[in-house]
Design a protein around this motif. Structure first.
Motif, mmCIF file in Angstrom:
data_model
loop_
_atom_site.group_PDB
_atom_site.id
_atom_site.type_symbol
_atom_site.label_atom_id
_atom_site.label_comp_id
_atom_site.label_asym_id
_atom_site.label_seq_id
_atom_site.Cartn_x
_atom_site.Cartn_y
_atom_site.Cartn_z
ATOM 1 N N SER A 133 0.823 -1.221 0.000
ATOM 2 C CA SER A 133 0.000 0.000 0.000
ATOM 3 C C SER A 133 0.859 1.274 0.000
ATOM 4 O O SER A 133 0.326 2.377 0.101
ATOM 5 C CB SER A 133 -0.921 0.011 1.226
ATOM 6 O OG SER A 133 -1.655 -1.181 1.327
ATOM 7 N N ASN A 134 2.190 1.087 -0.081
ATOM 8 C CA ASN A 134 3.132 2.236 -0.073
ATOM 9 C C ASN A 134 3.008 3.114 1.171
ATOM 10 O O ASN A 134 3.059 4.344 1.096
ATOM 11 C CB ASN A 134 2.942 3.106 -1.328
ATOM 12 C CG ASN A 134 3.454 2.397 -2.558
ATOM 13 O OD1 ASN A 134 4.490 1.734 -2.507
ATOM 14 N ND2 ASN A 134 2.726 2.494 -3.645
ATOM 15 N N ILE A 135 2.812 2.481 2.303
ATOM 16 C CA ILE A 135 2.716 3.214 3.571
ATOM 17 C C ILE A 135 4.088 3.174 4.254
ATOM 18 O O ILE A 135 4.612 2.081 4.514
ATOM 19 C CB ILE A 135 1.655 2.577 4.515
ATOM 20 C CG1 ILE A 135 0.283 2.493 3.825
ATOM 21 C CG2 ILE A 135 1.584 3.326 5.837
ATOM 22 C CD1 ILE A 135 -0.398 3.801 3.518
ATOM 23 N N PRO A 136 4.693 4.323 4.573
ATOM 24 C CA PRO A 136 5.984 4.312 5.281
ATOM 25 C C PRO A 136 5.812 3.710 6.682
ATOM 26 O O PRO A 136 4.881 4.080 7.401
ATOM 27 C CB PRO A 136 6.374 5.791 5.388
ATOM 28 C CG PRO A 136 5.435 6.534 4.489
ATOM 29 C CD PRO A 136 4.210 5.695 4.354
ATOM 30 N N PHE A 137 6.684 2.783 7.030
ATOM 31 C CA PHE A 137 6.575 2.170 8.357
ATOM 32 C C PHE A 137 7.945 1.753 8.876
ATOM 33 O O PHE A 137 8.918 1.691 8.135
ATOM 34 C CB PHE A 137 5.626 0.965 8.319
ATOM 35 C CG PHE A 137 6.206 -0.261 7.664
ATOM 36 C CD1 PHE A 137 6.780 -1.266 8.433
ATOM 37 C CD2 PHE A 137 6.189 -0.405 6.286
ATOM 38 C CE1 PHE A 137 7.322 -2.386 7.830
ATOM 39 C CE2 PHE A 137 6.733 -1.521 5.671
ATOM 40 C CZ PHE A 137 7.297 -2.525 6.455
ATOM 41 N N SER A 138 7.984 1.495 10.169
ATOM 42 C CA SER A 138 9.188 0.972 10.830
ATOM 43 C C SER A 138 8.730 -0.142 11.767
ATOM 44 O O SER A 138 7.567 -0.186 12.161
ATOM 45 C CB SER A 138 9.872 2.040 11.669
ATOM 46 O OG SER A 138 9.657 3.307 11.140
ATOM 47 N N ILE A 139 9.660 -0.998 12.120
ATOM 48 C CA ILE A 139 9.344 -2.087 13.049
ATOM 49 C C ILE A 139 9.938 -1.763 14.416
ATOM 50 O O ILE A 139 11.087 -1.327 14.516
ATOM 51 C CB ILE A 139 9.892 -3.429 12.507
ATOM 52 C CG1 ILE A 139 9.121 -3.816 11.229
ATOM 53 C CG2 ILE A 139 9.790 -4.534 13.556
ATOM 54 C CD1 ILE A 139 9.649 -5.045 10.523
ATOM 55 N N VAL A 140 9.131 -1.954 15.449
ATOM 56 C CA VAL A 140 9.610 -1.757 16.821
ATOM 57 C C VAL A 140 9.497 -3.083 17.556
ATOM 58 O O VAL A 140 8.394 -3.592 17.774
ATOM 59 C CB VAL A 140 8.769 -0.680 17.562
ATOM 60 C CG1 VAL A 140 9.266 -0.539 19.003
ATOM 61 C CG2 VAL A 140 8.859 0.664 16.859
ATOM 62 N N PHE A 141 10.641 -3.664 17.883
ATOM 63 C CA PHE A 141 10.641 -4.896 18.674
ATOM 64 C C PHE A 141 10.493 -4.510 20.149
ATOM 65 O O PHE A 141 11.240 -3.669 20.651
ATOM 66 C CB PHE A 141 11.937 -5.683 18.451
ATOM 67 C CG PHE A 141 12.050 -6.244 17.066
ATOM 68 C CD1 PHE A 141 11.310 -7.351 16.686
ATOM 69 C CD2 PHE A 141 12.887 -5.654 16.121
ATOM 70 C CE1 PHE A 141 11.400 -7.872 15.389
ATOM 71 C CE2 PHE A 141 12.989 -6.161 14.824
ATOM 72 C CZ PHE A 141 12.242 -7.270 14.462
ATOM 73 N N THR A 142 9.527 -5.128 20.821
ATOM 74 C CA THR A 142 9.247 -4.791 22.223
ATOM 75 C C THR A 142 9.730 -5.900 23.166
ATOM 76 O O THR A 142 10.055 -7.001 22.724
ATOM 77 C CB THR A 142 7.733 -4.595 22.439
ATOM 78 O OG1 THR A 142 7.054 -5.829 22.129
ATOM 79 C CG2 THR A 142 7.175 -3.481 21.554
ATOM 80 N N LYS A 143 9.759 -5.578 24.448
ATOM 81 C CA LYS A 143 10.048 -6.536 25.531
ATOM 82 C C LYS A 143 11.458 -7.122 25.459
ATOM 83 O O LYS A 143 11.695 -8.282 25.813
ATOM 84 C CB LYS A 143 8.986 -7.649 25.565
ATOM 85 C CG LYS A 143 7.560 -7.081 25.626
ATOM 86 C CD LYS A 143 6.520 -8.142 25.920
ATOM 87 C CE LYS A 143 5.120 -7.541 25.922
ATOM 88 N NZ LYS A 143 4.074 -8.433 26.350
ATOM 89 N N ALA A 144 12.421 -6.326 24.986
ATOM 90 C CA ALA A 144 13.808 -6.809 24.850
ATOM 91 C C ALA A 144 14.414 -7.177 26.204
ATOM 92 O O ALA A 144 15.315 -8.019 26.281
ATOM 93 C CB ALA A 144 14.663 -5.755 24.164
ATOM 94 N N ASP A 145 13.922 -6.554 27.290
ATOM 95 C CA ASP A 145 14.483 -6.852 28.620
ATOM 96 C C ASP A 145 14.236 -8.298 29.042
ATOM 97 O O ASP A 145 14.922 -8.835 29.892
ATOM 98 C CB ASP A 145 13.883 -5.908 29.681
ATOM 99 C CG ASP A 145 12.368 -5.965 29.695
ATOM 100 O OD1 ASP A 145 11.811 -6.546 30.642
ATOM 101 O OD2 ASP A 145 11.730 -5.440 28.770
ATOM 102 N N LYS A 146 13.253 -8.951 28.391
ATOM 103 C CA LYS A 146 12.935 -10.344 28.756
ATOM 104 C C LYS A 146 13.977 -11.311 28.189
ATOM 105 O O LYS A 146 14.000 -12.479 28.534
ATOM 106 C CB LYS A 146 11.551 -10.734 28.217
ATOM 107 C CG LYS A 146 10.408 -9.814 28.635
ATOM 108 C CD LYS A 146 9.890 -10.158 30.028
ATOM 109 C CE LYS A 146 8.574 -9.515 30.352
ATOM 110 N NZ LYS A 146 8.634 -8.129 30.754
ATOM 111 N N LEU A 147 14.838 -10.830 27.291
ATOM 112 C CA LEU A 147 15.811 -11.720 26.636
ATOM 113 C C LEU A 147 17.261 -11.403 26.952
ATOM 114 O O LEU A 147 18.110 -12.264 26.912
ATOM 115 C CB LEU A 147 15.643 -11.635 25.110
ATOM 116 C CG LEU A 147 14.379 -12.220 24.497
ATOM 117 C CD1 LEU A 147 14.430 -12.059 22.988
ATOM 118 C CD2 LEU A 147 14.232 -13.690 24.848
ATOM 119 N N GLY A 148 17.561 -10.155 27.217
ATOM 120 C CA GLY A 148 18.967 -9.741 27.333
ATOM 121 C C GLY A 148 19.448 -9.244 25.977
ATOM 122 O O GLY A 148 18.939 -9.660 24.937
#
Length: 202
Positions: A133-148
């Motif tokens: 759809s040509n929509i500008p987007f970015s990915i945000v990975f959440t909950k990184a503290d649960k992994l290190g």
């Protein structure tokens, strides 16, 4: 970017009811229970700004928050929540796609993904739809503290690698933790850069 002020503005059932001004809008969306409200509160440094709930799938409207009186952070309903009725789910999908496809003020969609899990088809379909759809987007990975940090970085890299089967240019991505405020500056700097380039274009 220094956030001096952030406050709730309006909840809208349709895109036509959204604010009428032309401030840039940054939408946040993800599967239910991805930690969206916690991330929004962490970014704005405002604990009770977006309501966090122990019941996933609570956001049913398009929620606008005004930040520094200059741009909107938009909290969209989560997608793919199994316990909703079919008709509610359909209505939400129409509302989400209506907002994303029709809202001229929308400059970027942040797609939230729980970094602990393998890629889910529903996330992938949503990301591919944004691209088509040509929509500008970015990915945000959440909950990184649960992994290190090391495992979080590995998971994010593996996730992005899998996009290469269809994507020539990968979208920007951020690794975050609402708990530890990881990634806050990076996301806000990214928004700041876009705002500045929009101002320069005007």
């Amino acid at each position: 970017m220094d956030i001096k002020k952030s406050e709730f503005c309006i909840s809208s059932p349709t895109v036509s009811k959204c604010p009428k001004d032309n401030k840039p809008e940054y939408a946040f969306i993800g599967r239910s229970n991805v930690g969206k409200s916690s991330l929004i509160n962490m970014l704005c440094n405002h604990k009770g700004l977006a309501k966090t709930s122990s019941t996933p799938g609570k956001t049913l409207l398009i929620n606008h928050f005004i930040v520094n009186n200059s741009w909107y952070l938009v909290d969209l309903p989560g997608y793919g929540f199994a316990k909703r009725s079919k008709s509610v789910q359909q209505k939400l999908e129409q509302m989400i796609s209506g907002y994303i496809l029709q809202r001229e003020q929308l400059v970027n969609v942040f797609v939230l993904i729980d970094i602990r899990h393998d890629p889910q088809l529903i996330d992938r379909e949503f990301i591919d739809w944004l691209g088509e759809s040509n929509i500008p987007f970015s990915i945000v990975f959440t909950k990184a503290d649960k992994l290190g940090p090391v495992k979080a970085r590995q998971n994010a890299t593996a996730w992005m690698e899998k996009l290469k089967d269809r994507w020539e240019t990968l979208p920007p991505y951020f690794i975050t933790s609402a708990e530890k405020k990881t990634g806050r500056e990076e996301v806000l700097d990214y928004i700041d850069q876009i705002n500045k380039s929009l101002e320069a274009d005007n």
